[in-house]
Design a protein around this motif. Structure first.
Motif, PDB file in Angstrom:
ATOM      1  N   PHE A 175       0.820  -1.207   0.000  1.00 16.44           N
ATOM      2  CA  PHE A 175       0.000   0.000   0.000  1.00 16.44           C
ATOM      3  C   PHE A 175       0.856   1.260   0.000  1.00 16.44           C
ATOM      4  O   PHE A 175       0.510   2.252  -0.655  1.00 16.44           O
ATOM      5  CB  PHE A 175      -0.933   0.002   1.224  1.00 16.44           C
ATOM      6  CG  PHE A 175      -2.277  -0.615   0.960  1.00 16.44           C
ATOM      7  CD1 PHE A 175      -2.376  -1.865   0.383  1.00 16.44           C
ATOM      8  CD2 PHE A 175      -3.436   0.051   1.289  1.00 16.44           C
ATOM      9  CE1 PHE A 175      -3.607  -2.446   0.130  1.00 16.44           C
ATOM     10  CE2 PHE A 175      -4.679  -0.512   1.041  1.00 16.44           C
ATOM     11  CZ  PHE A 175      -4.762  -1.762   0.461  1.00 16.44           C
ATOM     12  N   VAL A 176       1.955   1.235   0.708  1.00 13.82           N
ATOM     13  CA  VAL A 176       2.850   2.398   0.738  1.00 13.82           C
ATOM     14  C   VAL A 176       3.351   2.716  -0.662  1.00 13.82           C
ATOM     15  O   VAL A 176       3.401   3.882  -1.079  1.00 13.82           O
ATOM     16  CB  VAL A 176       4.032   2.160   1.697  1.00 13.82           C
ATOM     17  CG1 VAL A 176       5.146   3.170   1.451  1.00 13.82           C
ATOM     18  CG2 VAL A 176       3.560   2.263   3.146  1.00 13.82           C
ATOM     19  N   LEU A 177       3.734   1.692  -1.412  1.00 16.31           N
ATOM     20  CA  LEU A 177       4.246   1.919  -2.763  1.00 16.31           C
ATOM     21  C   LEU A 177       3.187   2.522  -3.666  1.00 16.31           C
ATOM     22  O   LEU A 177       3.444   3.471  -4.415  1.00 16.31           O
ATOM     23  CB  LEU A 177       4.761   0.606  -3.360  1.00 16.31           C
ATOM     24  CG  LEU A 177       6.026   0.030  -2.744  1.00 16.31           C
ATOM     25  CD1 LEU A 177       6.452  -1.221  -3.499  1.00 16.31           C
ATOM     26  CD2 LEU A 177       7.151   1.043  -2.741  1.00 16.31           C
ATOM     27  N   GLY A 178       1.978   1.963  -3.623  1.00 19.84           N
ATOM     28  CA  GLY A 178       0.908   2.503  -4.449  1.00 19.84           C
ATOM     29  C   GLY A 178       0.587   3.945  -4.094  1.00 19.84           C
ATOM     30  O   GLY A 178       0.385   4.793  -4.970  1.00 19.84           O
ATOM     31  N   VAL A 198      -0.626   7.241  -6.642  1.00 17.36           N
ATOM     32  CA  VAL A 198      -1.741   8.101  -6.254  1.00 17.36           C
ATOM     33  C   VAL A 198      -1.483   9.590  -6.504  1.00 17.36           C
ATOM     34  O   VAL A 198      -2.372  10.294  -7.007  1.00 17.36           O
ATOM     35  CB  VAL A 198      -2.124   7.847  -4.785  1.00 17.36           C
ATOM     36  CG1 VAL A 198      -3.151   8.876  -4.302  1.00 17.36           C
ATOM     37  CG2 VAL A 198      -2.699   6.438  -4.620  1.00 17.36           C
ATOM     38  N   PRO A 199      -0.301  10.142  -6.197  1.00 20.72           N
ATOM     39  CA  PRO A 199      -0.096  11.576  -6.456  1.00 20.72           C
ATOM     40  C   PRO A 199      -0.323  11.972  -7.911  1.00 20.72           C
ATOM     41  O   PRO A 199      -0.884  13.048  -8.183  1.00 20.72           O
ATOM     42  CB  PRO A 199       1.367  11.804  -6.037  1.00 20.72           C
ATOM     43  CG  PRO A 199       1.621  10.755  -5.007  1.00 20.72           C
ATOM     44  CD  PRO A 199       0.861   9.557  -5.494  1.00 20.72           C
ATOM     45  N   VAL A 202      -3.692  14.708 -12.074  1.00 23.24           N
ATOM     46  CA  VAL A 202      -4.360  14.744 -13.371  1.00 23.24           C
ATOM     47  C   VAL A 202      -5.865  14.938 -13.209  1.00 23.24           C
ATOM     48  O   VAL A 202      -6.500  15.677 -13.983  1.00 23.24           O
ATOM     49  CB  VAL A 202      -4.055  13.456 -14.169  1.00 23.24           C
ATOM     50  CG1 VAL A 202      -4.879  13.399 -15.447  1.00 23.24           C
ATOM     51  CG2 VAL A 202      -2.573  13.409 -14.512  1.00 23.24           C
ATOM     52  N   ARG A 203      -6.448  14.330 -12.210  1.00 19.61           N
ATOM     53  CA  ARG A 203      -7.887  14.501 -11.999  1.00 19.61           C
ATOM     54  C   ARG A 203      -8.231  15.932 -11.603  1.00 19.61           C
ATOM     55  O   ARG A 203      -9.298  16.445 -11.910  1.00 19.61           O
ATOM     56  CB  ARG A 203      -8.390  13.536 -10.920  1.00 19.61           C
ATOM     57  CG  ARG A 203      -8.329  12.068 -11.323  1.00 19.61           C
ATOM     58  CD  ARG A 203      -9.110  11.215 -10.347  1.00 19.61           C
ATOM     59  NE  ARG A 203     -10.554  11.449 -10.483  1.00 19.61           N
ATOM     60  CZ  ARG A 203     -11.451  11.061  -9.581  1.00 19.61           C
ATOM     61  NH1 ARG A 203     -11.055  10.433  -8.476  1.00 19.61           N
ATOM     62  NH2 ARG A 203     -12.725  11.294  -9.764  1.00 19.61           N
ATOM     63  N   TRP A 235      -1.645   0.268 -12.808  1.00 17.12           N
ATOM     64  CA  TRP A 235      -0.437   0.167 -11.986  1.00 17.12           C
ATOM     65  C   TRP A 235      -0.787   0.166 -10.495  1.00 17.12           C
ATOM     66  O   TRP A 235      -0.176  -0.557  -9.710  1.00 17.12           O
ATOM     67  CB  TRP A 235       0.502   1.337 -12.294  1.00 17.12           C
ATOM     68  CG  TRP A 235       1.224   1.210 -13.601  1.00 17.12           C
ATOM     69  CD1 TRP A 235       0.984   0.315 -14.609  1.00 17.12           C
ATOM     70  CD2 TRP A 235       2.315   2.025 -14.051  1.00 17.12           C
ATOM     71  NE1 TRP A 235       1.842   0.514 -15.653  1.00 17.12           N
ATOM     72  CE2 TRP A 235       2.681   1.562 -15.344  1.00 17.12           C
ATOM     73  CE3 TRP A 235       3.001   3.103 -13.503  1.00 17.12           C
ATOM     74  CZ2 TRP A 235       3.714   2.139 -16.071  1.00 17.12           C
ATOM     75  CZ3 TRP A 235       4.030   3.684 -14.230  1.00 17.12           C
ATOM     76  CH2 TRP A 235       4.385   3.201 -15.501  1.00 17.12           C
ATOM     77  N   LEU A 236      -1.770   0.959 -10.113  1.00 14.50           N
ATOM     78  CA  LEU A 236      -2.183   1.001  -8.713  1.00 14.50           C
ATOM     79  C   LEU A 236      -2.759  -0.340  -8.282  1.00 14.50           C
ATOM     80  O   LEU A 236      -2.487  -0.824  -7.174  1.00 14.50           O
ATOM     81  CB  LEU A 236      -3.215   2.109  -8.511  1.00 14.50           C
ATOM     82  CG  LEU A 236      -3.732   2.307  -7.082  1.00 14.50           C
ATOM     83  CD1 LEU A 236      -2.604   2.682  -6.133  1.00 14.50           C
ATOM     84  CD2 LEU A 236      -4.838   3.371  -7.050  1.00 14.50           C
TER      85      LEU A 236
END
Length: 299
Positions: free
Chosen positions: A141-144, A149-150, A155-156, A198-199
């Motif tokens: 979870f830390v990697l994702g 996520v950033p 982009v959103r 990727w997430l």
């Protein structure tokens, strides 16, 4: 191959899948070792070169490379996961340089990249060496959250204009000016599809000991393999994950870490206390050189 970044002495570029990959080779003779660090860190991250130099002094040639989205190489976004993209890139780099089959070695995210390269392109690998293997709910979870996520949020919220303002991508632009044009050329909707894929690789799932890779893929690893297990209380690279990978790679050798059991935790504390300026996460890696050389020198 032309590039929009200043290359240091000894650095070269190869075009892989439409993007420039920066690499260098240490050592004058001997079998090749493709050495990969973790995270999105470059080949110049502190701690990696001392290990490479020790391996070269031991009679090997060492390929250091900036993976896509790392260091001076071009940014690229495709594939089932970022590690799948890196594995394909490394395989094509090894092939283009004519150095395969060779030894594949890596730590942390580089361990996952190395294992996946061996799974997908076994004909290019002679031996495999991995350490600091990421696994478990927390580590995944830390990697994702850190690497995917950033970019999704940027982009959103602001489209590609937001993406080029993300600190990590600003660093890639500073090291390679061509990356700004490559980022601005992205289609926001297509980019988000890749990021979500990727997430998803980092979401822990039954039958996936390492993120984004089904356990049955480990059957493809038949070369001699050395695993340096994770530290006793290392949440990012759990000891349990090392044992599970050892069980999945038949005939593999598992050894205790040559550095202190709490090396990763202490390095993380030191980096946090310095505000990220005192980077020392990989400084202990050179201590693995004797064990790696001993393993590699065996028939």
């Amino acid at each position: 191959m032309p590039t929009s970044t200043a290359l240091a002495p000894g650095e070269h570029t190869a075009e892989i899948n439409g993007g420039n990959v920066v690499y260098e080779i240490l050592g004058e003779k001997g079998d090749f070792i493709a050495l990969t660090p973790g995270g999105r860190f470059s080949k110049d991250i502190p701690g990696l070169r001392p290990l490479a130099e020790a391996l070269a002094a031991g009679g090997y040639r060492v390929l250091l490379w900036d993976r896509p989205n790392c260091g001076k190489s071009d940014v690229q976004f495709y594939g089932q996961s970022e590690s799948h993209m890196r594995a394909e890139t490394l395989a094509k780099l090894i092939t283009s340089l004519g150095i395969g089959p060779c030894i594949i070695a890596g730590g942390s995210g580089g361990a996952r990249d190395s294992m996946l390269t061996t799974m997908l392109y076994p004909e290019l690998v002679r031996k495999l060496v991995v350490w600091n293997i990421v696994g478990g709910v927390y580590g995944s979870f830390v990697l994702g959250g850190h690497y995917v996520v950033p970019s999704i949020l940027a982009v959103r919220g602001l489209g590609i204009d937001g993406l080029v303002k993300v600190p990590e991508w600003r660093e890639r632009i500073e090291q390679n000016s061509a990356n700004e044009e490559r980022l601005r050329a992205l289609d926001p909707d297509e980019f988000l599809k890749v990021m979500l894929r990727w997430l998803n690789a980092y979401v822990p799932k039954p039958g996936q000991t390492i993120p984004g890779v089904v356990d049955e893929m480990f059957d493809n690893i038949t070369v001699p393999t050395l695993i340096i297990r994770g530290g006793e209380n290392d949440w990012d690279h759990p000891k349990r994950t090392s044992f599970e990978v050892h069980c999945l790679i038949k005939g593999s050798t598992l050894i205790d870490p040559p550095w202190p059991e709490d090396a990763w935790e202490r390095a993380g504390e030191k980096m946090a206390q310095s505000g990220g300026k005192d980077f020392c996460l990989f400084d202990t890696w050179v201590q693995a050189a004797p064990a790696i050389l001993d393993f590699l020198d065996k028939p």
